[in-house]
Scaffold this motif. Sequence first.
Motif, mmCIF file in Angstrom:
data_model
loop_
_atom_site.group_PDB
_atom_site.id
_atom_site.type_symbol
_atom_site.label_atom_id
_atom_site.label_comp_id
_atom_site.label_asym_id
_atom_site.label_seq_id
_atom_site.Cartn_x
_atom_site.Cartn_y
_atom_site.Cartn_z
ATOM 1 N N TYR A 82 0.881 -1.164 0.000
ATOM 2 C CA TYR A 82 0.000 0.000 0.000
ATOM 3 C C TYR A 82 0.923 1.219 0.000
ATOM 4 N N GLU A 83 0.407 2.346 -0.502
ATOM 5 C CA GLU A 83 1.161 3.610 -0.411
ATOM 6 C C GLU A 83 0.252 4.575 0.339
ATOM 7 N N ASN A 84 0.400 4.560 1.667
ATOM 8 C CA ASN A 84 -0.568 5.231 2.538
ATOM 9 C C ASN A 84 -0.231 6.698 2.798
ATOM 10 N N THR A 85 -1.252 7.530 2.640
ATOM 11 C CA THR A 85 -1.127 8.894 3.159
ATOM 12 C C THR A 85 -1.485 8.821 4.641
ATOM 13 N N SER A 86 -1.394 9.950 5.320
ATOM 14 C CA SER A 86 -1.625 9.923 6.774
ATOM 15 C C SER A 86 -3.002 9.369 7.125
ATOM 16 N N ASN A 87 -4.043 9.726 6.352
ATOM 17 C CA ASN A 87 -5.385 9.255 6.731
ATOM 18 C C ASN A 87 -6.067 8.412 5.653
ATOM 19 N N GLY A 88 -5.416 8.217 4.509
ATOM 20 C CA GLY A 88 -6.020 7.406 3.443
ATOM 21 C C GLY A 88 -6.609 8.224 2.309
ATOM 22 N N ASP A 89 -6.643 9.559 2.471
ATOM 23 C CA ASP A 89 -7.097 10.409 1.357
ATOM 24 C C ASP A 89 -6.023 10.446 0.271
ATOM 25 N N PHE A 90 -6.473 10.534 -0.981
ATOM 26 C CA PHE A 90 -5.513 10.592 -2.090
ATOM 27 C C PHE A 90 -4.701 11.891 -2.044
ATOM 28 N N LEU A 91 -3.580 11.858 -2.740
ATOM 29 C CA LEU A 91 -2.777 13.066 -2.956
ATOM 30 C C LEU A 91 -2.930 13.482 -4.426
ATOM 31 N N ILE A 92 -3.456 14.668 -4.638
ATOM 32 C CA ILE A 92 -3.530 15.259 -5.988
ATOM 33 C C ILE A 92 -3.217 16.734 -5.803
ATOM 34 N N ASP A 93 -2.051 17.148 -6.230
ATOM 35 C CA ASP A 93 -1.705 18.555 -6.032
ATOM 36 C C ASP A 93 -0.519 18.931 -6.910
ATOM 37 N N ARG A 94 -0.349 20.226 -7.055
ATOM 38 C CA ARG A 94 0.850 20.713 -7.745
ATOM 39 C C ARG A 94 2.027 20.639 -6.786
ATOM 40 N N HIS A 95 3.205 20.438 -7.355
ATOM 41 C CA HIS A 95 4.435 20.504 -6.573
ATOM 42 C C HIS A 95 4.573 21.937 -6.045
ATOM 43 N N PRO A 96 4.885 22.118 -4.761
ATOM 44 C CA PRO A 96 4.909 23.493 -4.225
ATOM 45 C C PRO A 96 5.950 24.400 -4.871
ATOM 46 N N ALA A 97 7.033 23.831 -5.437
ATOM 47 C CA ALA A 97 8.073 24.686 -6.034
ATOM 48 C C ALA A 97 8.040 24.666 -7.559
ATOM 49 N N LEU A 98 7.439 23.648 -8.145
ATOM 50 C CA LEU A 98 7.438 23.505 -9.612
ATOM 51 C C LEU A 98 5.991 23.605 -10.116
ATOM 52 N N ASP A 99 5.692 24.745 -10.747
ATOM 53 C CA ASP A 99 4.288 25.083 -11.059
ATOM 54 C C ASP A 99 3.577 24.067 -11.942
ATOM 55 N N ASN A 100 4.304 23.464 -12.877
ATOM 56 C CA ASN A 100 3.651 22.582 -13.853
ATOM 57 C C ASN A 100 3.904 21.098 -13.560
ATOM 58 N N VAL A 101 4.239 20.803 -12.310
ATOM 59 C CA VAL A 101 4.463 19.407 -11.904
ATOM 60 C C VAL A 101 3.353 18.986 -10.953
ATOM 61 N N TRP A 102 2.710 17.872 -11.287
ATOM 62 C CA TRP A 102 1.612 17.350 -10.464
ATOM 63 C C TRP A 102 2.052 16.096 -9.731
ATOM 64 N N LEU A 103 1.606 15.999 -8.490
ATOM 65 C CA LEU A 103 1.881 14.807 -7.680
ATOM 66 C C LEU A 103 0.550 14.074 -7.506
ATOM 67 N N VAL A 104 0.523 12.820 -7.937
ATOM 68 C CA VAL A 104 -0.738 12.064 -7.880
ATOM 69 C C VAL A 104 -0.463 10.688 -7.293
ATOM 70 N N GLY A 105 -1.143 10.348 -6.224
ATOM 71 C CA GLY A 105 -0.934 9.013 -5.645
ATOM 72 C C GLY A 105 -1.608 8.892 -4.292
ATOM 73 N N GLY A 106 -0.977 8.118 -3.417
ATOM 74 C CA GLY A 106 -1.557 7.898 -2.095
ATOM 75 C C GLY A 106 -2.822 7.062 -2.162
ATOM 76 N N GLY A 107 -2.810 6.065 -3.025
ATOM 77 C CA GLY A 107 -3.981 5.178 -3.182
ATOM 78 C C GLY A 107 -4.380 4.480 -1.890
ATOM 79 N N SER A 108 -3.434 4.338 -0.975
ATOM 80 C CA SER A 108 -3.708 3.900 0.403
ATOM 81 C C SER A 108 -4.547 2.620 0.522
#
Length: 411
Positions: free
Chosen positions: A343-369
Amino acid sequence: MKFRRRDFVKSLPAGAVLAPVYARTPFVKAGDNYDVAVIGAGVFGAWIAYRLRQSGQKVVILDAYGAANNRASSGGESRVIRMGYGGDEIYARWSLRSLALWQEFFQKIGQPLFHRTGVLWMAREQDAYSVKSVETLQKVGVRFEKLTRPELEKRYPQITFGPITWGILETESGALMARRAVQALVQEAIRSGVDYLPEAVVTPTGKGRLARVTMRGGATLSAGSFVFACGPWLPKVFPDLLKERIHPTRQEVFFFGAAPGDRRFAPPAMPVWADFGDEIYGIPDLENRGFKIAFDRHGPAFDPDTGARRATAEGEAAARKYLARRFPGLKDAPLLEARVCQYENTSNGDFLIDRHPALDNVWLVGGGSGHGFKHGPAMGEYVTARIIEGGAIEPRFTLATKGKAQKRTVY
Ligand SMILES: Cc1cc2nc3c(=O)[nH]c(=O)nc-3n(C[C@H](O)[C@H](O)[C@H](O)COP(=O)(O)OP(=O)(O)OC[C@H]3O[C@@H](n4cnc5c(N)ncnc54)[C@H](O)[C@@H]3O)c2cc1C
């Protein structure tokens, strides 16, 4: 150095499982510039690439080990698709939407990779999660039956219900043939114009707009946006950002074999089932692979590259103990296969979908938990819309809401 045909040829692994994919993949030419590069051909990356392409984007998808490979979280034989999520309406809705899209896709490619077995939730008297699920399923418009203990016993004589006093049967839900579904999707994406590269991308650096990513061999690839859908590898690719926010854990899965001619543990007699109180679930014998059973509780930390994938005797014994109690007809069943996944768990099981805080056009998607597979199609739609149309990201998916301490609330 730009990515050239000879790099691609050199990088082909011997005996590649996706040989037909390679054969049909157009080589990436030096200077090719993409609208979007998707890194990771698991269920999330594959659906994102496919949807982006359907929306007219020029897309390339890269994977270090191949689509739904044996290390990937999406590389398992089968995955449950259910709508019951307690009070988490957002995931019930995503799952409902995803089921329709999975079915549409399988119909399009003419492959029956969804088994509508039904999903049976076994509930105890004061089971708050199941009570909430009933409310949510009703609200969202999911078809289900509420079963009393006598009804359960009549319908499923092969199950010894013990403390279970009632149940929910989601009649339209079931199981997806995971690995094959993702590989078929990547093939279809390629057929529709997506380029595919069997390459490992290294951690991007810098600030502002990322122009290109670099691959292990030093070649580069440019694109307008980059989606890193690297599943349990996300904390390795972005250690500063995600090392403490995504926790890969070792999970064991067992397949047991029923007696000759005994079809009580295969559909239609047996649905997918979940016993929330005991943190365990199972998938009936699909396509003669055996009766699958796994604990949903988080195992120890695991490295997706190098972690040993041999199941433990303790894990098998725990599964057997449960079988003897709940499915006595399988008490002495032989173990046909065991797998270790993560499993690739986030702290509570919610997915991660967001822009990288320093790279405007980079998306982070995962945390399928441990529950992400079913949602691939909805994830594809959601990320495609955010990249093309913009708009605010659901707060539950943002990086800011991902804590460092494990406190699971989504199951
Ligand atoms: C045992 C088990 C049972 C599960 N059961 C269910 C279930 O019943 N129902 C359900 O909905 N979900 C279930 N899940 C969860 C679900 O399988 C995962 O949430 C989902 O598959 C995650 O997909 P992903 O695309 O994020 O990651 P992955 O499938 O792991 O894909 C990530 C990909 O990225 C590639 N990659 C990584 N780093 C790089 C790099 N640097 N460069 C290029 N490529 C890279 C990898 O090779 C990999 O192919 C289960 C998971 C496990 C382990």
